[in-house]
Design an enzyme around this catalytic site. Structure first.
Site, PDB file in Angstrom:
ATOM      1  N   SER A   1     -10.006  28.619   2.875  1.00 15.71           N
ATOM      2  CA  SER A   1     -10.277  30.315   3.613  1.00 15.71           C
ATOM      3  C   SER A   1     -10.516  31.160   3.428  1.00 15.71           C
ATOM      4  O   SER A   1     -11.681  31.261   1.844  1.00 15.71           O
ATOM      5  CB  SER A   1      -8.837  30.870   2.890  1.00 15.71           C
ATOM      6  OG  SER A   1      -8.442  31.423   3.084  1.00 15.71           O
TER       7      SER A   1
ATOM      8  N   TYR B   1      -3.547  33.345  -5.085  1.00 15.65           N
ATOM      9  CA  TYR B   1      -3.279  32.286  -3.533  1.00 15.65           C
ATOM     10  C   TYR B   1      -4.806  32.687  -3.876  1.00 15.65           C
ATOM     11  O   TYR B   1      -5.466  31.001  -3.387  1.00 15.65           O
ATOM     12  CB  TYR B   1      -3.320  32.522  -2.903  1.00 15.65           C
ATOM     13  CG  TYR B   1      -3.390  32.021  -1.351  1.00 15.65           C
ATOM     14  CD1 TYR B   1      -2.630  31.351  -0.856  1.00 15.65           C
ATOM     15  CD2 TYR B   1      -4.295  32.393  -0.172  1.00 15.65           C
ATOM     16  CE1 TYR B   1      -3.605  30.126   0.345  1.00 15.65           C
ATOM     17  CE2 TYR B   1      -4.675  32.159   0.719  1.00 15.65           C
ATOM     18  CZ  TYR B   1      -4.074  31.310   1.351  1.00 15.65           C
ATOM     19  OH  TYR B   1      -4.408  30.176   2.349  1.00 15.65           O
TER      20      TYR B   1
HETATM   21  P1  NDP Z   1       1.228  25.552   7.856  1.00 17.68           P
HETATM   22  O1  NDP Z   1       2.653  26.235   7.401  1.00 17.68           O
HETATM   23  O2  NDP Z   1       2.086  25.986   9.192  1.00 17.68           O
HETATM   24  O3  NDP Z   1       0.847  23.880   7.775  1.00 17.68           O
HETATM   25  C1  NDP Z   1       0.970  24.202   6.200  1.00 17.68           C
HETATM   26  C2  NDP Z   1       0.985  22.311   6.225  1.00 17.68           C
HETATM   27  O4  NDP Z   1       0.930  22.066   4.715  1.00 17.68           O
HETATM   28  C3  NDP Z   1       2.544  21.715   6.898  1.00 17.68           C
HETATM   29  O5  NDP Z   1       2.081  20.405   7.324  1.00 17.68           O
HETATM   30  C4  NDP Z   1       2.918  21.509   5.057  1.00 17.68           C
HETATM   31  O6  NDP Z   1       3.344  19.807   5.753  1.00 17.68           O
HETATM   32  C5  NDP Z   1       2.326  20.822   4.524  1.00 17.68           C
HETATM   33  N1  NDP Z   1       2.784  21.117   3.215  1.00 17.68           N
HETATM   34  C6  NDP Z   1       2.146  22.355   2.453  1.00 17.68           C
HETATM   35  N2  NDP Z   1       2.895  21.546   1.070  1.00 17.68           N
HETATM   36  C7  NDP Z   1       2.794  20.416   0.993  1.00 17.68           C
HETATM   37  C8  NDP Z   1       2.972  19.542   0.340  1.00 17.68           C
HETATM   38  N3  NDP Z   1       3.447  19.595  -1.663  1.00 17.68           N
HETATM   39  N4  NDP Z   1       3.027  18.257   0.344  1.00 17.68           N
HETATM   40  C9  NDP Z   1       2.597  17.967   1.301  1.00 17.68           C
HETATM   41  N5  NDP Z   1       1.908  19.018   2.535  1.00 17.68           N
HETATM   42  C10 NDP Z   1       2.445  20.194   2.031  1.00 17.68           C
HETATM   43  O7  NDP Z   1      -0.131  26.532   7.756  1.00 17.68           O
HETATM   44  P2  NDP Z   1      -1.196  26.440   8.040  1.00 17.68           P
HETATM   45  O8  NDP Z   1      -1.563  25.351   9.279  1.00 17.68           O
HETATM   46  O9  NDP Z   1      -1.519  27.894   8.424  1.00 17.68           O
HETATM   47  O10 NDP Z   1      -2.382  26.272   6.804  1.00 17.68           O
HETATM   48  C11 NDP Z   1      -2.983  24.937   6.862  1.00 17.68           C
HETATM   49  C12 NDP Z   1      -3.651  25.351   5.367  1.00 17.68           C
HETATM   50  O11 NDP Z   1      -4.780  26.248   6.519  1.00 17.68           O
HETATM   51  C13 NDP Z   1      -3.426  25.595   4.184  1.00 17.68           C
HETATM   52  O12 NDP Z   1      -4.531  25.293   2.825  1.00 17.68           O
HETATM   53  C14 NDP Z   1      -3.567  27.590   4.870  1.00 17.68           C
HETATM   54  O13 NDP Z   1      -3.836  27.197   2.700  1.00 17.68           O
HETATM   55  C15 NDP Z   1      -5.398  27.091   4.805  1.00 17.68           C
HETATM   56  N6  NDP Z   1      -4.669  28.307   5.699  1.00 17.68           N
HETATM   57  C16 NDP Z   1      -4.168  29.231   6.436  1.00 17.68           C
HETATM   58  C17 NDP Z   1      -4.481  30.074   7.388  1.00 17.68           C
HETATM   59  C18 NDP Z   1      -3.606  30.903   7.747  1.00 17.68           C
HETATM   60  O14 NDP Z   1      -4.038  32.243   8.300  1.00 17.68           O
HETATM   61  N7  NDP Z   1      -2.464  30.626   8.402  1.00 17.68           N
HETATM   62  C19 NDP Z   1      -5.808  30.382   6.832  1.00 17.68           C
HETATM   63  C20 NDP Z   1      -7.292  30.055   5.827  1.00 17.68           C
HETATM   64  C21 NDP Z   1      -6.328  29.320   5.504  1.00 17.68           C
HETATM   65  P3  NDP Z   1       4.862  20.606   4.940  1.00 17.68           P
HETATM   66  O15 NDP Z   1       5.855  21.033   5.094  1.00 17.68           O
HETATM   67  O16 NDP Z   1       5.547  19.382   6.109  1.00 17.68           O
HETATM   68  O17 NDP Z   1       4.775  19.386   3.604  1.00 17.68           O
HETATM   69  C1  8X3 Z   2      -5.039  32.187   4.698  1.00 19.00           C
HETATM   70  C2  8X3 Z   2      -5.690  33.563   5.367  1.00 19.00           C
HETATM   71  O1  8X3 Z   2      -5.141  35.907   4.670  1.00 19.00           O
HETATM   72  O2  8X3 Z   2      -3.793  35.667   3.741  1.00 19.00           O
HETATM   73  O3  8X3 Z   2      -5.842  31.536   3.639  1.00 19.00           O
HETATM   74  O4  8X3 Z   2      -6.171  34.914   3.283  1.00 19.00           O
HETATM   75  S1  8X3 Z   2      -4.943  34.910   4.328  1.00 19.00           S
END
Ligand code: NDP
Ligand code: 8X3
Length: 254
Positions: free
Chosen positions: A142, A155
């Site tokens: 991120s 985070y």
């Molecule tokens: P979502 O919440 O849409 O998706 C997160 C996914 O992670 C879900 O499929 C969830 O599945 C899975 N997950 C979370 N906790 C667990 C766990 N304990 N065990 C197994 N699976 C888990 O978020 P995003 O798609 O946005 O996030 C995906 C990744 O991208 C993360 O690592 C996030 O930190 C990162 N990210 C996101 C950004 C954003 O702005 N959206 C920007 C930068 C990075 P389930 O709940 O079914 O287990």
């Molecule tokens: C997820 C995006 O802006 O919340 O990594 O850090 S932000």
């Protein structure tokens, strides 16, 4: 690498992971999709298999549970253990509080999922790649792993850890011919903020107000692109934001 790959995507029930599964499926690759919400995994598996004539295995586990991770991956059919691409995507933010007010429950959740979960899944998959002398690990970091922002404290720390682990993997896996990529996105409109604000949809919506955030599909395209490069090329680190975002904390809103 074979023309059609086996691709394991963690966190495929939503957001980046789901969109990533979709784009690999569209391009004919077989998938292993993981997450905790089995119904979502099953629905996705059925749809992708029917639409794209590929094979999909679904594994239900919590990445925080070390034994569950190892057991699930060890139980994959042999041909599915030939994993070409691992997308370490499962992750979350929980809370957005000054550090002195932070909840240890939130802290544990983020560190256990984003750092330890990523390590457990990698530990289960790396031996298959090492054995075959090839593979590609893509870690979803991120912009929060590049600069700390107000109230992002733990985070941001967890994503700085992903940044460091990615670099460490690239060094240690060098003798084994394994590519290691980090994709480090800025704000993208997924379920991420709803999870961060413990289900508060109004607060989550406000995160994306007044500018055009990235989408899950934007990130999936980049994940996919990084796997299409010639054998001798590897994207090591790719930071990507919407045009409205300058760094981890500066967003221009209307
Ligand atoms: P979502 O919440 O849409 O998706 C997160 C996914 O992670 C879900 O499929 C969830 O599945 C899975 N997950 C979370 N906790 C667990 C766990 N304990 N065990 C197994 N699976 C888990 O978020 P995003 O798609 O946005 O996030 C995906 C990744 O991208 C993360 O690592 C996030 O930190 C990162 N990210 C996101 C950004 C954003 O702005 N959206 C920007 C930068 C990075 P389930 O709940 O079914 O287990
Ligand atoms: C997820 C995006 O802006 O919340 O990594 O850090 S932000």
């Amino acid at each position: 690498m074979a023309k059609f790959k086996k691709v394991l995507v963690t966190g495929a029930t939503s957001g980046f992971g789901k969109a990533t599964a979709e784009i690999f499926a569209q391009n004919g690759h077989d998938l292993i999709i993981t997450g905790r919400r089995e119904k979502r995994l099953l629905d996705l598996k059925k749809r992708l298999e029917a639409e794209y004539k590929i094979s999909v295995e679904h594994l239900v586990f919590d990445v925080r549970n070390e034994q569950e991770v190892y057991d699930a991956i060890a139980a994959l059919p042999k041909r599915f253990q030939k994993i070409d691409v691992l997308v370490n995507n499962a992750g979350l933010a929980s809370g957005l509080d000054p550090i002195q007010d932070g909840s240890t429950e939130d802290w544990n959740k983020m560190i256990d999922t984003n750092v330890k979960g990523l390590l457990y899944v990698s530990k289960a998959v790396m031996p298959f790649m090492i054995e075959r002398g090839k593979g590609h690990i893509i870690n979803i970091g991120s912009t929060a792993g590049k600069e700390v922002y107000p109230n992002g404290n733990v985070y941001c720390a967890s994503k700085h850890a992903v940044d460091a682990i990615t670099k460490g993997m690239r060094i240690d896996l060098l003798p084994h011919g394994i590519k290691v990529t980090q994709i480090a996105p800025g704000a993208a409109d997924t379920e991420f903020s709803t999870v961060r604000f413990h289900g508060d949809k109004k607060k989550a919506k406000d995160v994306y107000k007044g500018y055009q955030p990235m989408t899950a599909e934007d990130i999936a395209e980049l994940v996919y692109y990084s796997t299409t490069l010639p054998k001798h090329l590897c994207i090591n680190d790719l930071v990507v934001t919407s045009v409205a975002q300058a760094n981890s904390y500066l967003i221009k809103r209307d």
